[in-house]
Design a protein around this motif. Structure first.
Motif, mmCIF file in Angstrom:
data_model
loop_
_atom_site.group_PDB
_atom_site.id
_atom_site.type_symbol
_atom_site.label_atom_id
_atom_site.label_comp_id
_atom_site.label_asym_id
_atom_site.label_seq_id
_atom_site.Cartn_x
_atom_site.Cartn_y
_atom_site.Cartn_z
ATOM 1 N N ARG A 91 0.794 -1.232 0.000
ATOM 2 C CA ARG A 91 0.000 0.000 0.000
ATOM 3 C C ARG A 91 0.828 1.284 0.000
ATOM 4 O O ARG A 91 0.538 2.208 -0.741
ATOM 5 N N LEU A 92 1.832 1.349 0.868
ATOM 6 C CA LEU A 92 2.524 2.626 1.065
ATOM 7 C C LEU A 92 3.715 2.796 0.125
ATOM 8 O O LEU A 92 4.411 1.832 -0.193
ATOM 9 N N LYS A 93 3.947 4.048 -0.284
ATOM 10 C CA LYS A 93 5.105 4.357 -1.128
ATOM 11 C C LYS A 93 6.253 4.839 -0.235
ATOM 12 O O LYS A 93 6.068 5.044 0.963
ATOM 13 N N LYS A 95 7.980 7.560 0.608
ATOM 14 C CA LYS A 95 7.985 8.677 1.550
ATOM 15 C C LYS A 95 7.096 8.370 2.763
ATOM 16 O O LYS A 95 7.499 8.550 3.921
ATOM 17 N N ALA A 96 5.885 7.896 2.463
ATOM 18 C CA ALA A 96 4.952 7.584 3.546
ATOM 19 C C ALA A 96 5.510 6.448 4.410
ATOM 20 O O ALA A 96 5.374 6.444 5.634
ATOM 21 N N ARG A 99 8.250 7.585 6.786
ATOM 22 C CA ARG A 99 7.676 8.302 7.934
ATOM 23 C C ARG A 99 7.077 7.314 8.939
ATOM 24 O O ARG A 99 7.314 7.400 10.126
ATOM 25 N N ARG A 100 6.315 6.361 8.420
ATOM 26 C CA ARG A 100 5.710 5.358 9.313
ATOM 27 C C ARG A 100 6.783 4.537 10.035
ATOM 28 O O ARG A 100 6.598 4.115 11.167
ATOM 29 N N LEU A 133 -4.069 -2.072 12.721
ATOM 30 C CA LEU A 133 -3.927 -1.103 11.632
ATOM 31 C C LEU A 133 -2.588 -1.286 10.925
ATOM 32 O O LEU A 133 -2.525 -1.363 9.692
ATOM 33 N N GLN A 136 -2.680 -4.414 8.832
ATOM 34 C CA GLN A 136 -3.453 -4.291 7.585
ATOM 35 C C GLN A 136 -2.732 -3.424 6.571
ATOM 36 O O GLN A 136 -2.761 -3.688 5.375
ATOM 37 N N MET A 137 -2.068 -2.375 7.069
ATOM 38 C CA MET A 137 -1.374 -1.466 6.152
ATOM 39 C C MET A 137 -0.122 -2.099 5.553
ATOM 40 O O MET A 137 0.159 -1.957 4.372
#
Lengths: 334, 79
Positions: A91-93, A95-96, A99-100, A133, A136-137
């Motif tokens: 899901r995440l690219k 940059k995101a 940060r996570r 969360l 799932q992410m």
């Protein structure tokens, strides 16, 4: 040998890499250390590297037991991110994700997703919601599965079911009011979980207050619809119903009430409740009147094993859950 | 990005996350009544917003949005 002793022995045969993003917590580090030192797992502590190292020394632990991953190590983080974003269906690219990944929980799960760990074990500082969360992410759900759920493993003294004193039940902890599709997902995931963990051939009963049409109404319709969906999605699994609990687990009752061929009726080793009201009450009945030990909840539905332990869990319980999740991870690879 | 552009982008992301055509989603679309998604779709949506708009919305904040407009307001407040 009780079931937990058997699982500890099984874990030792094929120790899995378990990532601990909350290892600054004293109980968590102790559980990671003792399960690692005794050869059940390979503990990987994820967080503030120098702080973790100092804490381990202060607590008198042999540093050779731990692999420590410092979230501030940008080179390793970037390698892991590059592997992650190259995977399909993430899901995440970049940059995101970067940060996570300042949060060790996300960092550990990204490591798991790219194969640098087999399990992420958390929940003592993070809430269940945080763990679900992040799971799932980052880890994602298995194909065809529409919800995260859980099962528990009950060891019921004096019960002589199709797996001796053991019975797997779900969902008694996570999915509050599943619709038919979600209920089907819970049943399918439960079958996979008991197979991974215990090597059982699952016989899964979907229970409610009716056996094969003996009752009628929307509460039953949900269960029969869920059964239909589960059978269509996974015809390889023995999932049957709708049954009352006794028809599901007692052969004599099944012989009376189930007048058709069933691999499951009377000999179910997995029982799926219609909702969390039933599940929560049922587990407490099993514990209070059946004097059972209940292990779990074991989270299921993720692409790989994520474990959320109770915030108040003592070290012994954390160790048990670490080992259970490691055995599941090893079972999933087979 | 002005408000109009933000609205259009979020409608696009809602449509992707919930598997709808963009034409089916408006600012008045209700998450509960019209989209009927599970938390899985909301997780996908929050991730898309993070990727595309560089705004981190907590899942619990997104989950209390009744309509797409409420979500636009929440994202705008974060940006």
């Amino acid at each position: 040998m009780n079931i937990l002793d058997e699982l500890f022995a099984k874990a030792k045969e094929d120790p899995q890499k378990v990532a601990f993003p909350e290892a600054t917590n004293e109980k968590m580090m102790q559980a990671a250390y003792e399960t690692g030192r005794d050869g059940y797992i390979v503990p990987v502590l994820v967080g503030d590297g120098p702080a973790l190292k100092a804490l381990a020394e202060e607590r008198g632990y042999d540093p050779a037991v731990f692999t420590i991953v410092d979230v501030a190590d940008e080179q390793y983080r970037d390698e892991v991110i590059a592997k992650y974003v190259a995977l399909p269906d993430t899901r995440l690219k970049e940059k995101a994700l970067a940060r996570r990944m300042q949060d060790p929980l996300y960092y550990a799960m990204v490591m798991q997703k790219v194969g640098e760990a087999d399990v992420t074990f958390a929940g003592i500082d993070n809430t269940t919601g945080d763990v679900l969360l992040a799971g799932q992410m980052i880890i994602g759900l298995k194909p065809g599965i529409s919800t995260i759920s859980s099962i528990g493993l009950c060891d019921i003294p004096g019960w002589n079911g199709s797996e001796g004193t053991l019975l797997a039940v779900g969902d008694s902890a996570v999915c509050t009011n599943p619709n038919a599709e979600q209920l089907a997902s819970i049943a399918i995931s439960a079958c996979d979980t008991v197979h991974e963990l215990l090597g059982w051939e699952p016989r899964c009963a979907m229970v409610c207050y009716s056996t094969l049409g003996s009752g009628a109404g929307e509460l039953i319709d949900k269960v029969t619809e869920a059964l239909k969906i589960a059978n269509e999605l996974r015809p390889d699994l023995a999932i049957d119903g709708e049954f009352q609990l006794d028809a599901a687990i007692v052969p004599a009752v099944a012989a009376k009430k189930v007048k058709r061929e069933s691999k499951v009726a009377g000999r179910a080793n997995v029982v799926i409740w219609p909702d969390l009201n039933v599940g929560n009450v049922a587990v407490k009945l099993i514990q209070q009147f059946g004097h059972a030990d209940a292990y779990g909840p074991m989270l299921q539905g993720f692409n790989s094993i994520v474990c959320d332990c109770s915030r108040g869990a003592p070290v012994s319980e954390i160790k048990g859950n670490v080992v259970i999740s490691a055995v599941r991870a090893a079972g999933q690879k087979k | 990005m002005d408000r109009k552009e933000l609205e259009a982008k979020i409608i696009e992301l809602v449509a992707i996350s919930y598997g709808k055509d963009e034409g089916e989603v408006t600012l008045e679309t209700s998450f509960k009544n019209d989209l009927q998604g599970a938390s899985v779709q909301m997780v996908a949506l929050v991730s898309e917003i993070e990727n595309e708009l560089d705004a981190m919305i907590a899942l619990q904040d997104a989950s209390v949005c009744e309509t797409v407009k409420d979500l636009v307001d929440a994202v705008e407040a974060e940006m």
